[in-house]
Structures are given as C-alpha cells and as structure tokens.
Design an enzyme around this catalytic site. Structure first.
Site, short mmCIF file in Angstrom:
data_model
loop_
_atom_site.label_atom_id
_atom_site.label_comp_id
_atom_site.label_asym_id
_atom_site.label_seq_id
_atom_site.Cartn_x
_atom_site.Cartn_y
_atom_site.Cartn_z
CG HIS A 74 -2.13 -0.82 1.09
ND1 HIS A 74 -3.16 -0.78 1.98
CD2 HIS A 74 -2.49 -1.71 0.14
CE1 HIS A 74 -4.11 -1.61 1.58
NE2 HIS A 74 -3.72 -2.20 0.47
CE1 TYR A 205 -4.70 3.96 8.94
CE2 TYR A 205 -5.14 3.97 11.30
CZ TYR A 205 -4.45 3.48 10.22
OH TYR A 205 -3.49 2.50 10.41
N PRO A 296 -3.15 0.57 18.89
CG PRO A 296 -5.04 -0.72 18.43
CD PRO A 296 -4.34 -0.03 19.54
CE LYS A 300 4.99 3.43 13.19
NZ LYS A 300 5.47 2.95 11.92
CE1 TYR A 387 -0.64 3.93 9.49
CE2 TYR A 387 0.52 2.67 7.80
CZ TYR A 387 -0.56 2.84 8.65
OH TYR A 387 -1.57 1.90 8.65
P1 RFL Z 1 2.99 -11.56 21.56
O1 RFL Z 1 2.53 -11.65 20.16
O2 RFL Z 1 2.02 -11.18 22.61
O3 RFL Z 1 3.69 -12.95 21.91
C1 RFL Z 1 4.04 -13.29 23.23
C2 RFL Z 1 3.97 -14.80 23.37
O4 RFL Z 1 4.42 -15.21 24.65
C3 RFL Z 1 3.57 -16.23 25.15
N1 RFL Z 1 3.68 -16.29 26.61
C4 RFL Z 1 4.36 -17.25 27.27
N2 RFL Z 1 5.06 -18.31 26.85
C5 RFL Z 1 5.64 -19.11 27.78
N3 RFL Z 1 5.54 -18.90 29.12
C6 RFL Z 1 4.85 -17.84 29.59
N4 RFL Z 1 4.75 -17.63 30.90
C7 RFL Z 1 4.22 -16.97 28.66
N5 RFL Z 1 3.47 -15.84 28.75
C8 RFL Z 1 3.15 -15.45 27.53
C9 RFL Z 1 2.19 -15.81 24.64
O5 RFL Z 1 1.27 -16.89 24.61
C10 RFL Z 1 2.53 -15.29 23.25
O6 RFL Z 1 2.45 -16.31 22.27
O7 RFL Z 1 4.20 -10.53 21.70
P2 RFL Z 1 5.36 -10.11 20.65
O8 RFL Z 1 6.02 -11.30 20.05
O9 RFL Z 1 6.16 -9.11 21.38
O10 RFL Z 1 4.56 -9.40 19.44
C11 RFL Z 1 3.91 -8.16 19.62
C12 RFL Z 1 2.68 -8.06 18.71
O11 RFL Z 1 1.90 -9.22 18.87
C13 RFL Z 1 1.83 -6.81 18.98
O12 RFL Z 1 2.65 -5.70 19.26
C14 RFL Z 1 0.93 -6.43 17.77
O13 RFL Z 1 -0.03 -7.41 17.53
C15 RFL Z 1 0.23 -5.08 18.02
N6 RFL Z 1 -0.72 -4.72 16.95
C16 RFL Z 1 -0.30 -4.18 15.74
N7 RFL Z 1 1.02 -4.02 15.50
C17 RFL Z 1 1.45 -3.56 14.28
O14 RFL Z 1 2.65 -3.41 14.08
N8 RFL Z 1 0.57 -3.27 13.25
C18 RFL Z 1 -0.76 -3.40 13.42
O15 RFL Z 1 -1.51 -3.19 12.45
C19 RFL Z 1 -1.25 -3.84 14.71
N9 RFL Z 1 -2.57 -4.01 14.91
C20 RFL Z 1 -2.10 -4.93 17.14
C21 RFL Z 1 -3.00 -4.56 16.10
C22 RFL Z 1 -2.58 -5.51 18.31
C23 RFL Z 1 -3.94 -5.71 18.47
N10 RFL Z 1 -4.35 -6.34 19.66
C24 RFL Z 1 -5.23 -7.43 19.71
C25 RFL Z 1 -3.64 -6.06 20.90
C26 RFL Z 1 -4.35 -4.75 16.25
C27 RFL Z 1 -4.85 -5.29 17.44
C28 RFL Z 1 -6.34 -5.43 17.56
C1 PHB Z 2 -5.18 -4.21 11.11
O1 PHB Z 2 -5.30 -4.46 9.89
O2 PHB Z 2 -5.42 -5.03 11.98
C2 PHB Z 2 -4.73 -2.85 11.50
C3 PHB Z 2 -4.33 -1.96 10.52
C4 PHB Z 2 -3.92 -0.68 10.89
C5 PHB Z 2 -3.91 -0.33 12.22
C6 PHB Z 2 -4.29 -1.23 13.20
C7 PHB Z 2 -4.71 -2.51 12.84
O3 PHB Z 2 -3.52 0.93 12.56
#
Ligand code: RFL
Ligand code: PHB
Length: 396
Positions: A74, A205, A296, A300, A387
């Site tokens: 994109h 957005y 989110p 990032k 971004y």
């Molecule tokens: P994770 O993915 O939370 O993985 C951590 C892992 O550790 C495990 N764990 C354990 N394992 C063993 N022993 C224990 N005691 C443990 N405790 C926990 C967990 O089960 C898990 O598998 O962390 P990590 O690897 O640091 O990754 C971070 C990302 O997952 C997170 O920052 C992103 O998903 C945030 N986020 C977004 N980031 C972006 O860069 N672009 C996006 O578009 C974006 N959209 C989002 C998001 C996060 C969202 N939510 C649900 C919080 C959209 C949403 C809705």
């Molecule tokens: C997503 O596709 O889940 C998404 C995209 C952009 C954002 C947050 C989440 O800023």
C-alpha cells in the site's frame, strides 16, 4: 531434567520466533517455550501492517517467500473527517510504502521455518509453570513443564523475554530496577474479521462524531474493520447487523458504500501506551510487547517487536562469544525507536478518537489538525515518515 542451551527464549509470538531464527542463522543455539498451543498462536488475530523495514528484515532473514507472493503493498492511507476522504501518498512523500500481511501469517511462516530447520521439538508449545531465575549471574536458568508433564531446567548464557505484555519475564526484574510509564485511553476497539472483499483499495482512518472507525483488510477477499467503543463495552450488545450499521455510518461518504459480509470473528481490545525501562536486567533481555505496548492506531506494535529482535540477535551473539558491548547498548538502542513510535501512536490515537465528554474545543482542534495534515506537504510527510517506519537494523 537438566539441559543446556545458549539462549532461552520465552514466548513464540513474532518477537520470540524471529529471534530464534536470527540466532540460528548466526549459529546460536536456543530453547524456546510457549504457553499456548501451535494452533492458538497461528490463529490469534492481531496486526496487519508491516513497515518496509520489517519487510526488508524478513527478506534478509530468508523468511519472506510467502510475504512476497501474498503481501499487498500500500502506497498510502486515507484520512476521513468532516465529510471528506483525503489520500496521504506515502510513496510520493517518502518514496516508501507499507505491506498488508497479517501477523498470523508472519507467525505461521516463522513457526514452519523454525520447525523445518531445527526439528519438531524446537518450539515447546503448551508449556506450563515457566520461571526465569538467576538472572544476575552468568548462568541464568529457564524452568518449565513440557506438554507431556516433564519438568525441565535449562542452563543458559542469556534469556530473552519475548512473552508479551502479560508474561512472566518483565515481573522477574526487581521493581526498584525498572520504571513503567503508562497511559490508558478512555476507549477500546471492537474489531471484526469479515469474509467480504474490502470496499477500499487502501486503509481508511475515519474521525467521526460517533467515534473513530478503521477499514483495513487481510487479503483481496477478507476485510478487517474496527470501531471505537467504550472500554467496558459488552460484545454481546453488538450483533453483526449493529456493527455493520455503525461502520456504515462512521465510514459513509456520498457515492461510496461499505459492502457488508459474514463476520468470521469479533473481539474488543483495550488501548494503552506502556514502556518499561531498561529493557535489560543482568542476563535477561526483554523484547516486543513484554517491554512496551502502543495503541494500535499507528500500526506499530508488531514492527517494534521485530525491530527489537533485530538488535537483540547480534547483541546475544556477541555476548555468547564473550563481548558485552552490544548487550550493554541494547536497551538504549531500542528505547529510542520505542519512544518515537509511542509518540506517533499517541498522536494518531488522540487526533482520531472522540474522548468521552470532549468539548467543542477538542473537536475543533482535532479537525484543524486533520485538515492541516491533509493539506500541508510538511505535515503529511511527517505522518508518512512515521507510518512507513524508521531505518531497521540490519541482520548482518
Ligand atoms: P505476543 O505476540 O504477545 O507474543 C508473546 C507470546 O508469549 C507467550 N507467553 C508465554 N510463553 C511461555 N511462558 C509464559 N509464561 C508466557 N506468557 C506469555 C504468549 O502466549 C505469546 O504467544 O508478543 P510479541 O512477540 O512481542 O509481538 C507483539 C505483537 O503481537 C503486537 O505488538 C501487535 O499485535 C500489536 N498490533 C499491531 N502491530 C502492528 O505493528 N501493526 C498493526 O496493524 C497492529 N494491529 C495490534 C493490532 C494488536 C492488536 N491487539 C489485539 C492487541 C491490532 C490489534 C487489535
Ligand atoms: C489491522 O489491519 O489489523 C490494523 C491496521 C492498521 C492499524 C491497526 C490494525 O492501525
């Protein structure tokens, strides 16, 4: 059962998985434990947008085959407010783009590669009782109980806490040796995954008096959409028809319609900024959500997690070979990017969401800011630069 490895990795999210792979490329041995099952890790719906630095990092690491085939590049986003939809053209402003490729797919690719390279036991899924100990010594230990009930004690040179916001590694750092800087926002996101082609070519957005809305996507046939809701909202009060009606209202524009479709999944996520510093204590190194989370809105979180481990892999490599220099620089090197992203995510969030009880002054200030970003090349470039991301440390 006592064993030995170079790096113990707690967590098999994007941070832990990429770290294990980058270490293996450098000839460093690791043991990785994950409390959830493989199926759960591969199905958890989360992020969807990769900065170009993250794509480059995954390519350099040789794990971008499917990303290159299926990721959707994109060149910008739309900002919508006050009845207008304005395009912010990242390519024209910065020469860079982002790639839409779901976190679940990144996770699947990394798990498959790790298990293919290192065998079926390389990631211990469904473990319980994870403990990290002796962190201020040269021989920290990782303890866990495997899925089949065997208690392990692994002597390590270093431990990587990649266990997310609710993990056990950050709390293992004595409270007096870490600071936590946090902000909770007075709203949450209700997200849906829908089996319907996106109604837009790039993410929208939208600022709306009823609350923020985001139209994102996962592929040419699957859409991902979000609505600002109250943090204590009950998902039971949101049948699919209500979600689509609210999305249509907040995203509507003359001559454009939102295509509804079957909802595959829905959930509510709170919004928080949080930074724990430093990201190292003795031989424990935190990476990703274990150390910091952002709301989110700026897309990032995943990108920060990947950037952390791109710093951590060479630092642990040197540490295992007896050189402490990069390990000592790790926390400061990461925190600079973390705070830049924390600021950008806060800025996007507060510009686009309606604060409960906000007065007319706040609304007008948000709209003035949005008009400025859409009209000024300098302001739009600042958004585009943040971004699309910051230079990524090389894996070399
Ligand atoms: P994770 O993915 O939370 O993985 C951590 C892992 O550790 C495990 N764990 C354990 N394992 C063993 N022993 C224990 N005691 C443990 N405790 C926990 C967990 O089960 C898990 O598998 O962390 P990590 O690897 O640091 O990754 C971070 C990302 O997952 C997170 O920052 C992103 O998903 C945030 N986020 C977004 N980031 C972006 O860069 N672009 C996006 O578009 C974006 N959209 C989002 C998001 C996060 C969202 N939510 C649900 C919080 C959209 C949403 C809705
Ligand atoms: C997503 O596709 O889940 C998404 C995209 C952009 C954002 C947050 C989440 O800023």
């Amino acid at each position: 059962m006592r064993t030995r490895t170079q790096v113990g990795i707690v967590g098999a999210g994007p941070a832990g998985l990429l770290l294990a792979h980058l270490l293996a490329l450098r000839g460093i041995d690791s043991v990785q434990v994950e409390s959830r099952s493989r199926e759960y890790c591969e199905a958890r719906q989360r992020a969807g947008v990769l900065e170009d630095g993250s794509v480059a990092l995954l390519r350099e690491a040789g794990v971008a085959g499917r990303l290159d085939r299926q990721g959707i590049e994109h060149g910008g986003i739309y900002l919508q407010f006050g009845g207008e939809r304005r395009h912010i053209d990242f390519r024209a402003l910065t020469g860079r783009a982002v790639t839409v490729y779901a976190q679940t797919e990144v996770v699947k690719d990394l798990i498959a590669r790790r298990l293919a390279d290192a065998g079926p036991g390389a990631i211990q899924f469904s473990v319980t009782g994870t403990v990290v100990d002796d962190l201020d010594t040269d021989r920290p230990v990782l303890r866990y109980t495997s899925e089949d009930g065997v208690r392990y004690e692994v002597a390590c040179d270093a431990i990587a806490g990649c266990d997310g916001f609710r993990g056990i590694c950050r709390p293992a750092i004595p409270p007096e040796l870490r600071s936590a800087t946090a902000r909770d926002y007075p709203y949450a996101w209700l997200g849906i995954l829908a089996d319907v082609p996106p109604s837009t070519d790039e993410l929208i957005y939208a600022w709306h008096p009823r609350g923020f809305a985001l139209h994102s996507l996962r592929s040419h046939t699957v859409s991902r959409l979000y609505l600002q809701v109250s943090p204590d909202e009950d998902i039971a009060g949101w049948p699919d028809e209500r979600i689509w009606a609210e999305l249509s209202e907040r995203l509507e524009l003359p001559g454009w319609t939102l295509r509804p479709g079957p909802v595959l999944e829905k959930g509510i996520t709170g919004m928080r900024s949080f930074v724990s510093a430093p990201m190292r204590y003795g031989r424990l190194f935190l990476a990703g959500d274990a150390a910091h989370i952002v709301p989110p809105t700026g897309a990032k979180g995943l990108n920060l997690a990947l950037a952390d481990v791109a710093h951590l892999a060479p630092a642990l490599d040197s540490l295992c070979r007896g050189d402490q220099k990069l390990a000592e620089a790790y926390s400061a090197a990461c925190l600079e990017r973390v705070w830049r992203s924390t600021h950008f995510s806060w800025w996007m969030t507060t510009m686009l969401h309606i604060t409960p009880g906000a007065d007319e002054m706040e609304r007008q200030l948000q709209l003035a800011q949005l008009r400025y970003v859409a009209a000024s090349r300098a302001a739009a470039t600042s958004l585009a630069e943040n971004y699309t991301g910051y230079p990524s440390p090389s894996t070399a």
